[in-house]
Motif scaffolding. Sequence first.
Motif, PDB file in Angstrom:
ATOM      1  N   ALA A  65       0.836  -1.208   0.000  1.00 47.68           N
ATOM      2  CA  ALA A  65       0.000   0.000   0.000  1.00 47.68           C
ATOM      3  C   ALA A  65       0.864   1.248   0.000  1.00 47.68           C
ATOM      4  O   ALA A  65       0.613   2.203  -0.754  1.00 47.68           O
ATOM      5  CB  ALA A  65      -0.937  -0.018   1.200  1.00 47.68           C
ATOM      6  N   ASN A  66       1.900   1.284   0.847  1.00 47.63           N
ATOM      7  CA  ASN A  66       2.806   2.430   0.859  1.00 47.63           C
ATOM      8  C   ASN A  66       3.494   2.601  -0.478  1.00 47.63           C
ATOM      9  O   ASN A  66       3.607   3.711  -1.004  1.00 47.63           O
ATOM     10  CB  ASN A  66       3.868   2.252   1.951  1.00 47.63           C
ATOM     11  CG  ASN A  66       3.368   2.599   3.335  1.00 47.63           C
ATOM     12  OD1 ASN A  66       2.438   3.384   3.500  1.00 47.63           O
ATOM     13  ND2 ASN A  66       3.983   2.019   4.341  1.00 47.63           N
ATOM     14  N   GLN A  67       3.984   1.499  -1.020  1.00 44.74           N
ATOM     15  CA  GLN A  67       4.730   1.583  -2.276  1.00 44.74           C
ATOM     16  C   GLN A  67       3.836   2.036  -3.431  1.00 44.74           C
ATOM     17  O   GLN A  67       4.288   2.772  -4.308  1.00 44.74           O
ATOM     18  CB  GLN A  67       5.389   0.239  -2.583  1.00 44.74           C
ATOM     19  CG  GLN A  67       6.555  -0.091  -1.672  1.00 44.74           C
ATOM     20  CD  GLN A  67       7.646   0.963  -1.755  1.00 44.74           C
ATOM     21  OE1 GLN A  67       8.067   1.346  -2.836  1.00 44.74           O
ATOM     22  NE2 GLN A  67       8.097   1.433  -0.606  1.00 44.74           N
ATOM     23  N   ALA A  68       2.597   1.608  -3.442  1.00 42.51           N
ATOM     24  CA  ALA A  68       1.674   2.080  -4.471  1.00 42.51           C
ATOM     25  C   ALA A  68       1.441   3.580  -4.329  1.00 42.51           C
ATOM     26  O   ALA A  68       1.424   4.320  -5.319  1.00 42.51           O
ATOM     27  CB  ALA A  68       0.356   1.317  -4.389  1.00 42.51           C
ATOM     28  N   ALA A  69       1.259   4.037  -3.088  1.00 39.77           N
ATOM     29  CA  ALA A  69       1.051   5.468  -2.864  1.00 39.77           C
ATOM     30  C   ALA A  69       2.254   6.268  -3.347  1.00 39.77           C
ATOM     31  O   ALA A  69       2.108   7.297  -4.034  1.00 39.77           O
ATOM     32  CB  ALA A  69       0.805   5.730  -1.385  1.00 39.77           C
ATOM     33  N   LEU A  70       3.450   5.802  -3.020  1.00 40.04           N
ATOM     34  CA  LEU A  70       4.654   6.511  -3.430  1.00 40.04           C
ATOM     35  C   LEU A  70       4.802   6.520  -4.947  1.00 40.04           C
ATOM     36  O   LEU A  70       5.228   7.519  -5.541  1.00 40.04           O
ATOM     37  CB  LEU A  70       5.875   5.869  -2.774  1.00 40.04           C
ATOM     38  CG  LEU A  70       5.935   6.008  -1.247  1.00 40.04           C
ATOM     39  CD1 LEU A  70       6.959   5.047  -0.668  1.00 40.04           C
ATOM     40  CD2 LEU A  70       6.238   7.441  -0.840  1.00 40.04           C
ATOM     41  N   ALA A  71       4.437   5.413  -5.587  1.00 41.86           N
ATOM     42  CA  ALA A  71       4.542   5.332  -7.043  1.00 41.86           C
ATOM     43  C   ALA A  71       3.554   6.252  -7.744  1.00 41.86           C
ATOM     44  O   ALA A  71       3.806   6.692  -8.872  1.00 41.86           O
ATOM     45  CB  ALA A  71       4.334   3.893  -7.504  1.00 41.86           C
ATOM     46  N   VAL A  72       2.432   6.545  -7.093  1.00 33.37           N
ATOM     47  CA  VAL A  72       1.473   7.494  -7.670  1.00 33.37           C
ATOM     48  C   VAL A  72       1.940   8.930  -7.441  1.00 33.37           C
ATOM     49  O   VAL A  72       1.873   9.776  -8.335  1.00 33.37           O
ATOM     50  CB  VAL A  72       0.067   7.274  -7.083  1.00 33.37           C
ATOM     51  CG1 VAL A  72      -0.907   8.346  -7.597  1.00 33.37           C
ATOM     52  CG2 VAL A  72      -0.457   5.891  -7.449  1.00 33.37           C
ATOM     53  N   HIS A  73       2.431   9.205  -6.229  1.00 31.51           N
ATOM     54  CA  HIS A  73       2.857  10.567  -5.907  1.00 31.51           C
ATOM     55  C   HIS A  73       4.112  10.993  -6.665  1.00 31.51           C
ATOM     56  O   HIS A  73       4.261  12.178  -6.988  1.00 31.51           O
ATOM     57  CB  HIS A  73       3.155  10.680  -4.410  1.00 31.51           C
ATOM     58  CG  HIS A  73       1.961  10.801  -3.533  1.00 31.51           C
ATOM     59  ND1 HIS A  73       1.108  11.890  -3.568  1.00 31.51           N
ATOM     60  CD2 HIS A  73       1.476   9.985  -2.560  1.00 31.51           C
ATOM     61  CE1 HIS A  73       0.153  11.740  -2.665  1.00 31.51           C
ATOM     62  NE2 HIS A  73       0.351  10.589  -2.035  1.00 31.51           N
ATOM     63  N   LEU A  74       5.043  10.064  -6.917  1.00 28.30           N
ATOM     64  CA  LEU A  74       6.383  10.389  -7.377  1.00 28.30           C
ATOM     65  C   LEU A  74       6.631   9.928  -8.801  1.00 28.30           C
ATOM     66  O   LEU A  74       6.030   8.961  -9.268  1.00 28.30           O
ATOM     67  CB  LEU A  74       7.426   9.741  -6.461  1.00 28.30           C
ATOM     68  CG  LEU A  74       7.394  10.162  -4.987  1.00 28.30           C
ATOM     69  CD1 LEU A  74       8.227   9.203  -4.155  1.00 28.30           C
ATOM     70  CD2 LEU A  74       7.911  11.592  -4.832  1.00 28.30           C
ATOM     71  N   ARG A  75       7.564  10.590  -9.455  1.00 28.99           N
ATOM     72  CA  ARG A  75       8.064  10.187 -10.757  1.00 28.99           C
ATOM     73  C   ARG A  75       9.569   9.967 -10.648  1.00 28.99           C
ATOM     74  O   ARG A  75      10.216  10.494  -9.740  1.00 28.99           O
ATOM     75  CB  ARG A  75       7.762  11.263 -11.813  1.00 28.99           C
ATOM     76  CG  ARG A  75       6.280  11.461 -12.091  1.00 28.99           C
ATOM     77  CD  ARG A  75       5.659  10.233 -12.736  1.00 28.99           C
ATOM     78  NE  ARG A  75       4.215  10.384 -12.931  1.00 28.99           N
ATOM     79  CZ  ARG A  75       3.311   9.975 -12.070  1.00 28.99           C
ATOM     80  NH1 ARG A  75       3.685   9.404 -10.920  1.00 28.99           N
ATOM     81  NH2 ARG A  75       2.026  10.114 -12.323  1.00 28.99           N
ATOM     82  N   PRO A  76      10.148   9.207 -11.584  1.00 32.16           N
ATOM     83  CA  PRO A  76      11.589   8.983 -11.523  1.00 32.16           C
ATOM     84  C   PRO A  76      12.373  10.297 -11.444  1.00 32.16           C
ATOM     85  O   PRO A  76      12.070  11.264 -12.160  1.00 32.16           O
ATOM     86  CB  PRO A  76      11.881   8.233 -12.826  1.00 32.16           C
ATOM     87  CG  PRO A  76      10.611   7.488 -13.098  1.00 32.16           C
ATOM     88  CD  PRO A  76       9.515   8.435 -12.673  1.00 32.16           C
TER      89      PRO A  76
END
Length: 269
Positions: A65-76
């Motif tokens: 869940a955390n990793q999905a949230a971070l992947a939505v919030h952030l870009r490379p």
Amino acid sequence: MSAAVVELRSDTFTKPTPEMLEAMLRAEVGDDVWGEDPSVRALEELASRRFGQEAGAFFPSGTMANQAALAVHLRPGEEVICADAAHIHLYEGGGIAANAGATTHLVASDRGRFKAEAAEAAIKPDDPHAPRTRLIAVEDTCNRGGGAVWEDQDLDALAALARSRSLGLHLDGARVLNRIVARNDDPAVYGRRFDSISVCLSKGLGAPVGSVLLGTARFIGEARRVLKRLGGGLRQEGYLAAAGIYALDQHVSRLADDHRRARDLAAAL
């Protein structure tokens, strides 16, 4: 007869009660990859409503869940500001780099907590040599901080900073319900500070597995794409969701007993 063992390593050793198991057996289920599991939908709606968010998505684990949230919030090439003791930095297998292609800016913390001034000092200038700051993440309660709880004024200051600088604010709420009970908070009032929240069901609440990620309907729609990519699309997961519903309805208030026992143990030691 062997002596009973009291497991003190972690609150993740909890097991479903007979009543929770019965609720799981009675669950109405469907194929959730097709979006057709009514128990999953009920859990997501219950959790999002309780924390004052628009929508939710059920995940197999808090880390996912955390990793999905971070992947939505952030870009490379972008970064998240978090505590030097943050779970997302220390205990999620380098997922921020692997899944989002992003990095962390660690700030010194008091048992996992930091001030808005420290976060503001960590925000990068608009300079092509530097990663672009996109997100602030907090963990409440703080695992490495021994269950330390954030003060309301510090969270309010971080939320105001995030809004003023167009940053997201994510809550790793693995044990947020411990905080809600300890401070007698209204979870909806508490939760509205954040753009995304992960809430774990498999720790002190006794569910066998699962977390719920909360946010706007648009955010959760994007998070479902990451959920699928990470392999979190499950079929008849309503049996697991039923345990989460039972936990939220019946076991939250029991966290006060855990807190009392922890104080008793600390006093005895």
